[in-house]
Design a protein around this motif. Sequence first.
Motif, mmCIF file in Angstrom:
data_model
loop_
_atom_site.group_PDB
_atom_site.id
_atom_site.type_symbol
_atom_site.label_atom_id
_atom_site.label_comp_id
_atom_site.label_asym_id
_atom_site.label_seq_id
_atom_site.Cartn_x
_atom_site.Cartn_y
_atom_site.Cartn_z
ATOM 1 N N LEU A 175 0.829 -1.212 0.000
ATOM 2 C CA LEU A 175 0.000 0.000 0.000
ATOM 3 C C LEU A 175 0.862 1.260 0.000
ATOM 4 O O LEU A 175 0.579 2.232 -0.723
ATOM 5 C CB LEU A 175 -0.931 -0.006 1.219
ATOM 6 C CG LEU A 175 -2.081 -1.015 1.196
ATOM 7 C CD1 LEU A 175 -2.834 -0.999 2.529
ATOM 8 C CD2 LEU A 175 -3.042 -0.707 0.043
ATOM 9 N N LEU A 176 1.925 1.240 0.818
ATOM 10 C CA LEU A 176 2.778 2.429 0.907
ATOM 11 C C LEU A 176 3.591 2.651 -0.364
ATOM 12 O O LEU A 176 3.914 3.795 -0.718
ATOM 13 C CB LEU A 176 3.717 2.294 2.116
ATOM 14 C CG LEU A 176 3.062 2.399 3.497
ATOM 15 C CD1 LEU A 176 4.065 2.071 4.591
ATOM 16 C CD2 LEU A 176 2.481 3.796 3.711
ATOM 17 N N THR A 177 3.972 1.574 -1.029
ATOM 18 C CA THR A 177 4.794 1.702 -2.241
ATOM 19 C C THR A 177 3.961 1.641 -3.524
ATOM 20 O O THR A 177 4.511 1.473 -4.614
ATOM 21 C CB THR A 177 5.861 0.587 -2.277
ATOM 22 O OG1 THR A 177 5.219 -0.693 -2.237
ATOM 23 C CG2 THR A 177 6.817 0.723 -1.100
ATOM 24 N N ARG A 178 2.660 1.773 -3.382
ATOM 25 C CA ARG A 178 1.773 1.713 -4.555
ATOM 26 C C ARG A 178 2.117 2.797 -5.580
ATOM 27 O O ARG A 178 2.004 2.597 -6.783
ATOM 28 C CB ARG A 178 0.325 1.847 -4.098
ATOM 29 C CG ARG A 178 -0.697 1.716 -5.213
ATOM 30 C CD ARG A 178 -2.102 1.675 -4.651
ATOM 31 N NE ARG A 178 -3.087 1.622 -5.712
ATOM 32 C CZ ARG A 178 -3.659 2.704 -6.253
ATOM 33 N NH1 ARG A 178 -3.338 3.913 -5.773
ATOM 34 N NH2 ARG A 178 -4.533 2.596 -7.225
ATOM 35 N N LYS A 179 2.586 3.950 -5.082
ATOM 36 C CA LYS A 179 2.890 5.053 -6.000
ATOM 37 C C LYS A 179 4.051 4.697 -6.937
ATOM 38 O O LYS A 179 4.125 5.162 -8.072
ATOM 39 C CB LYS A 179 3.224 6.326 -5.230
ATOM 40 C CG LYS A 179 4.530 6.281 -4.458
ATOM 41 C CD LYS A 179 4.856 7.648 -3.870
ATOM 42 C CE LYS A 179 6.244 7.654 -3.218
ATOM 43 N NZ LYS A 179 6.608 8.997 -2.732
#
Length: 368
Positions: free
Chosen positions: A73-77
């Motif tokens: 979720l945090l590295t989705r970008k």
Amino acid sequence: MNNNIFKSFRFEIVLYSLLSLLYTLLSIGIIYVGVFIIFFREERRFLSESSTIAIAIVTGTLGIVLFITYFLLLTRKFIIYIKMIAEGINQISQGNFNNRITITNEDEFALIADKLNEMADNIKDIMENERRSEYAKNELITSVAHDLRTPLTSIIGYLDLVSSRELSLETRRKYIEIAYNKSLRLENLIEDLFTYTKFNFGEVKASFNEVDMVKLINQLLDEFYPSFEEYRLEYSFTRNHSAAVIKADGELLARAFANLISNAIKYGKFGKNILIDLNKMPERVILMITNFGEPIPETDLEKIFQRFYRVETSRSSETGGSGLGLAIAHSIIEMHGGTIQAVSDTDGTKFIVTLENEPKREQDTEMI
């Protein structure tokens, strides 16, 4: 892009890993606090060894699942940005060089996106240059064909008349003279074409020596004296010094100034006067050649130094030259590190040439 370690991809990965671990521990803690409240708040219970092992396995598994979930979720970008970069590469591969990848950060992915955008710009410039070169080549062929065909058609026509018809001696001489003059014009056109081609492909080198601009202009005016007489033109040469010595290639400058004077005669012959002014300054000389023919429209002034460009009203058998004279003059002046510009209004048409007394060192051996 900045080399800031705190904005780099590596730092963000470490940061998001720590955050994922923190969120995982907090989540497991919250879950176990809830379980403890639900199952152990009324009476004290003890867990067996097997239960403890089972809880440890569940906790470990849950921790791994939570860690991966939070990390994704945090590295989705990053995934989204990688897809944008992949799409940008796909667009470039399909020939869409106007597509640009939005840069939203300063990490390594942003550096890749920036370089891809730069590559797209470079490829687009190369393609546009290729298109311009192809257009220029086609324009050159068309212009050469037109300018060669016109005098050649006249030569063939007059020689055919001379060879196939019974003509009086006077008429025969007249036609031969016309054919001869057309042949001279054709020869001049071919010579100008070869000269311009040599400049365009860097085959001309300048040999810089001391040249007295005053003597050079006087010599050219003597050579053009028959043309002034033919068109009943008066001319004046004014200068603020008796000598104006600069470092230049005398033969090339003579060719450039001859083209400018010839142009002034052809297009200013109805003005009855040609003015030439030479102004020597401490670091440069300025030559201004003025004719009083029909003014050049503003839209044409910036184009007259282009090859084969001629003001439409002047493109006639009477005044039409090769269309390369001014382009050759422009190339020679640029080779000397100088400038040439044209100004035209009701007060006359002026060609202003500015040359440095001493060309810059890198220009001494530079080719066009």
